[in-house]
Write an enzyme that holds these catalytic residues in place. Structure first.
Site, PDB file in Angstrom:
ATOM      1  N   CYS A 119       0.810  -1.221   0.000  1.00  0.00           N
ATOM      2  CA  CYS A 119       0.000   0.000   0.000  1.00  0.00           C
ATOM      3  C   CYS A 119       0.844   1.273   0.000  1.00  0.00           C
ATOM      4  O   CYS A 119       0.310   2.364  -0.200  1.00  0.00           O
ATOM      5  CB  CYS A 119      -0.952  -0.001   1.191  1.00  0.00           C
ATOM      6  SG  CYS A 119      -1.979  -1.478   1.273  1.00  0.00           S
TER       7      CYS A 119
ATOM      8  N   ASN B 271     -10.331  -0.766  -0.412  1.00  0.00           N
ATOM      9  CA  ASN B 271      -8.877  -0.700  -0.279  1.00  0.00           C
ATOM     10  C   ASN B 271      -8.255  -1.284  -1.545  1.00  0.00           C
ATOM     11  O   ASN B 271      -8.327  -2.491  -1.785  1.00  0.00           O
ATOM     12  CB  ASN B 271      -8.445  -1.487   0.952  1.00  0.00           C
ATOM     13  CG  ASN B 271      -6.932  -1.496   1.165  1.00  0.00           C
ATOM     14  OD1 ASN B 271      -6.166  -1.153   0.271  1.00  0.00           O
ATOM     15  ND2 ASN B 271      -6.507  -1.891   2.349  1.00  0.00           N
TER      16      ASN B 271
ATOM     17  N   HIS C  43      -3.549   6.701   2.288  1.00  0.00           N
ATOM     18  CA  HIS C  43      -3.925   5.400   1.734  1.00  0.00           C
ATOM     19  C   HIS C  43      -5.342   5.074   2.200  1.00  0.00           C
ATOM     20  O   HIS C  43      -5.677   5.222   3.375  1.00  0.00           O
ATOM     21  CB  HIS C  43      -2.939   4.339   2.218  1.00  0.00           C
ATOM     22  CG  HIS C  43      -3.432   2.942   2.039  1.00  0.00           C
ATOM     23  ND1 HIS C  43      -3.981   2.490   0.858  1.00  0.00           N
ATOM     24  CD2 HIS C  43      -3.469   1.891   2.897  1.00  0.00           C
ATOM     25  CE1 HIS C  43      -4.328   1.219   1.003  1.00  0.00           C
ATOM     26  NE2 HIS C  43      -4.032   0.841   2.223  1.00  0.00           N
TER      27      HIS C  43
END
Length: 343
Positions: free
Chosen positions: A122, A299, A268
């Site tokens: 990420c 996500n 993020h």
């Protein structure tokens, strides 16, 4: 003694264009609830996620990247032939070699651009952005294409109540090029490998060559499961909330920017509770626009920051020239934060 000729780069670099691609299929929480014992209210309260996008067979890692990259290149006002390097951050391209970046560079029509993949979870977009900035300043590339792309639906265990609702698919891309003024701040990045077990792949690929099914995970029907991403939710949450807020503050300090001078915060898109906690810890004023793309995109790991950036600009919630703090964090555990001027 031979004297090496110095490279001719540029004084600074900046993001010149951004593009994104979300798969056509929108998956609401109700679909996730078909395989886990939970509720729509629980998923929303724990993550903020309402829907996510899942790719079809045609929406490959390469195909999504090309769509997002075409938009970024057009937004930057350059031609694909001017791209000197293509950097792709992904954990969901399943060919060990060659790098998917080489296919993307070719299909976009670059002129034999340098191309490689990185695996930084990420934080991958931040890592790629830092590499791109270095290339432009050093002079090894005039324009660099940075792509964050994931098909995490391929790595999701739909029977895992802790993660089944989290992940989505998509691609985000930016073009980084020369600038006469600093528009990408110093990067604060690092890793904490002692915590690597908190986010990981359930089974290494090599276990599937052993032939011993007893070592492999099985689904409820007794079939061997494909490897998936698993995590220790509470440990990751505490680390992200407390440690990443410190990293974000370091990035602000390194750029010489205060929270009051920020226009936009693009963390993020892992979990809205984490985002809210970071906003509170950083004491960001209400005037700062906060990206919350996680609500409808889920996500998407390396793709989440450029996708969120693209959406903020497309909706008018942010504008060209705004000062934004971006921070990515995840498997490794790795992290990267910097301050940028939006394209």
């Amino acid at each position: 003694m031979a004297k090496i000729k110095p490279s001719k780069g540029h004084p600074y670099a900046r993001i010149l264009g951004v593009g994104g691609y979300r798969p056509t299929r929108v998956v609401p929480n109700e679909v996730i609830l078909e395989t886990i014992d939970s509720s729509d209210e629980w998923i929303r309260s724990r993550s903020g996620i309402e829907t996510r996008h899942w790719a079809n067979d045609e929406e490959t890692v390469a195909a999504m990247s090309i769509e997002a990259s075409g938009k970024a290149i057009a937004d930057a006002g350059i031609a694909a032939e001017q791209i000197g390097a293509v950097v792709v951050s992904t954990v969901s391209h399943f060919k060990q070699t060659p790098a998917v970046a080489t296919e993307i560079a070719d299909r976009l029509g670059t002129h034999k651009a340098a191309a490689f993949d990185i695996s930084a979870g990420c934080a991958g977009f931040g890592y790629g952005l830092t590499l791109a900035k270095g290339m432009v300043v050093e002079g090894s590339a005039e324009y660099v294409l940075v792509i964050g792309v994931e098909r995490l639906s391929d790595l999701t265990d739909l029977e895992d109540r802790a993660t089944a609702f989290l992940f989505g698919d998509g691609a985000g891309a930016v073009v980084v090029g020369p600038s006469d003024e600093p528009h990408i701040g110093p990067t604060v990045w690092g890793s904490e490998g002692d915590k690597s077990e908190t986010i990981k792949q359930t089974v290494p690929w090599n276990e599937y060559h052993v032939g011993d099914v007893s070592k492999l995970p099985l689904d409820r029907a007794g079939n061997v499961k494909f490897p998936a991403i698993t995590q220790e939710g509470q440990a990751v949450f505490r680390w992200a909330v407390f440690e990443m807020a410190k990293v974000a503050k370091e990035a602000l300090d390194a750029a010489g920017i205060t929270a009051d001078e920020l226009d936009v915060f693009i963390p993020h898109q892992a979990n809205e509770r984490i985002i809210d906690s970071m906003v509170k810890t950083l004491k960001l004023p209400e005037s700062v626009t906060v990206a919350r793309d996680v609500r409808t995109t889920g996500n998407t790991s390396a793709a989440s920051i450029p996708l969120a950036m693209e959406r903020l600009l497309a909706t008018g919630e942010a504008k060209s020239g705004d000062t934004a703090l971006v921070i990515g964090f995840g498997a490794g555990l790795v992290y990267a934060a910097t301050v940028v001027t939006l394209p």
